[in-house]
Design a protein around this motif. Structure first.
Motif, PDB file in Angstrom:
ATOM      1  N   GLY A  25       0.777  -1.223   0.000  1.00  0.00           N
ATOM      2  CA  GLY A  25       0.000   0.000   0.000  1.00  0.00           C
ATOM      3  C   GLY A  25       0.810   1.275   0.000  1.00  0.00           C
ATOM      4  N   LYS A  26       2.132   1.170  -0.012  1.00  0.00           N
ATOM      5  CA  LYS A  26       2.987   2.347  -0.005  1.00  0.00           C
ATOM      6  C   LYS A  26       3.648   2.537  -1.369  1.00  0.00           C
ATOM      7  N   PRO A  27       3.807   3.786  -1.821  1.00  0.00           N
ATOM      8  CA  PRO A  27       4.433   4.035  -3.127  1.00  0.00           C
ATOM      9  C   PRO A  27       5.826   3.423  -3.211  1.00  0.00           C
ATOM     10  N   LEU A  28       6.120   2.879  -4.382  1.00  0.00           N
ATOM     11  CA  LEU A  28       7.427   2.282  -4.634  1.00  0.00           C
ATOM     12  C   LEU A  28       7.907   2.791  -5.991  1.00  0.00           C
ATOM     13  N   SER A  29       8.978   3.574  -5.988  1.00  0.00           N
ATOM     14  CA  SER A  29       9.472   4.127  -7.248  1.00  0.00           C
ATOM     15  C   SER A  29       9.992   3.026  -8.148  1.00  0.00           C
ATOM     16  N   LEU A  30      10.075   3.325  -9.430  1.00  0.00           N
ATOM     17  CA  LEU A  30      10.605   2.346 -10.374  1.00  0.00           C
ATOM     18  C   LEU A  30      12.037   1.973 -10.027  1.00  0.00           C
ATOM     19  N   SER A  31      12.825   2.953  -9.601  1.00  0.00           N
ATOM     20  CA  SER A  31      14.209   2.670  -9.212  1.00  0.00           C
ATOM     21  C   SER A  31      14.254   1.677  -8.060  1.00  0.00           C
ATOM     22  N   GLU A  32      13.405   1.885  -7.066  1.00  0.00           N
ATOM     23  CA  GLU A  32      13.362   0.969  -5.930  1.00  0.00           C
ATOM     24  C   GLU A  32      12.843  -0.399  -6.361  1.00  0.00           C
ATOM     25  N   PHE A  33      11.876  -0.397  -7.274  1.00  0.00           N
ATOM     26  CA  PHE A  33      11.268  -1.653  -7.711  1.00  0.00           C
ATOM     27  C   PHE A  33      12.302  -2.579  -8.351  1.00  0.00           C
ATOM     28  N   VAL A  34      13.152  -2.032  -9.204  1.00  0.00           N
ATOM     29  CA  VAL A  34      14.158  -2.888  -9.865  1.00  0.00           C
ATOM     30  C   VAL A  34      15.483  -2.894  -9.120  1.00  0.00           C
ATOM     31  N   ASN A  35      15.603  -2.067  -8.046  1.00  0.00           N
ATOM     32  CA  ASN A  35      16.833  -1.984  -7.258  1.00  0.00           C
ATOM     33  C   ASN A  35      18.003  -1.683  -8.181  1.00  0.00           C
TER      34      ASN A  35
END
Length: 256
Positions: A236-246
């Protein structure tokens, strides 16, 4: 309702993916519908080709021509007034599982508007949803009226058929192989032939696409910042694309 072979024309919603290819093969060789009665209808997510192309695969146009030639079925490419990027910027948010306006605005609505030009005819519209894909798709009917169905004044009958609903992914791909038709090149990098930067891409799939199209990847990340909205979320918390792919773990590789 009519017998499957009793329609004036057959509109095969054709993304270029394996499922839409299976639709065409099933209708041509299974139901033995004459190719002159069928049309491959492709909806461009990025809209007008003169606009920035961010979500459509750049290989798709060539693949559509290839598939049309191999199948012997004519192709029609249509698009809406606004691209998916423009829709996202208008709404100040990306699509998500509960609000897939990427599909409704750039595909279903575009087709519904296009098909309303036809009167005094019986049309069978076909799509490639399969029950194996999700519980939601498993609930969809094999056969129903399409929203463009209008028999009172227009005498336009439009029915919606999902003929491969019970097929498995392996069967779909084998069907293409049996007819010596290559699959869309995007399957080298992702499991589904949807948008390049699809909201349903896994982290590893998004990583591959990011490495293939680094400029578009950076553009998409800037969109997140400008919109104040992320494509992904976690618990339920925003996850940036950068964080998503690490991105710190990205390695330089050539997937082409």
């Amino acid at each position: 309702m009519y017998a499957i072979d009793q329609y004036d024309t057959y509109h095969i919603n054709f993304s270029g993916g394996a499922d839409s290819l299976a639709l065409a093969l099933i209708m041509k060789y299974g139901y033995k519908i004459p190719t002159e009665k069928m049309v491959l209808v492709h909806m461009r997510v990025d809209g007008d080709p003169e606009k920035k192309q961010l979500f459509d695969w750049p290989q798709t146009d060539e693949y559509l021509r290839y598939a049309s030639q191999k199948l012997g079925i004519p192709l029609v490419v249509i698009w809406g007034e606004k691209s998916l990027e423009e829709r996202i910027r208008d709404r100040k948010m990306f699509p998500d599982k509960s609000c897939r306006f990427c599909t409704s605005y750039t595909k279903r609505d575009v087709y519904a508007k296009w098909v309303r030009q036809f009167d005094n005819c019986k049309i069978l519209m076909l799509t490639g949803e399969r029950s194996e894909e999700s519980s939601d798709r498993a609930k969809e009917p094999f056969f129903e009226y399409h929203p463009a169905h209008a028999t009172v004044r227009k005498k336009r009958e439009v029915h919606w058929f999902r003929p491969i609903k019970d097929m498995l992914k392996s069967q779909v791909k084998q069907l293409a192989a049996n007819h010596d038709i290559e699959l869309h090149p995007c399957y080298q990098w992702v499991s589904r032939c949807s948008c390049r930067f699809c909201i349903f891409n896994t982290a590893s799939e998004m990583e591959r696409v990011a490495q293939l199209y680094p400029e578009d990847w950076e553009y998409l990340k800037r969109m997140e910042l400008h919109l104040g909205h992320t494509m992904k979320s976690k618990r339920g918390k925003p996850l940036s694309l950068s964080e998503f792919v690490n991105e710190s773990q990205l390695t330089i590789a050539n997937f082409i």
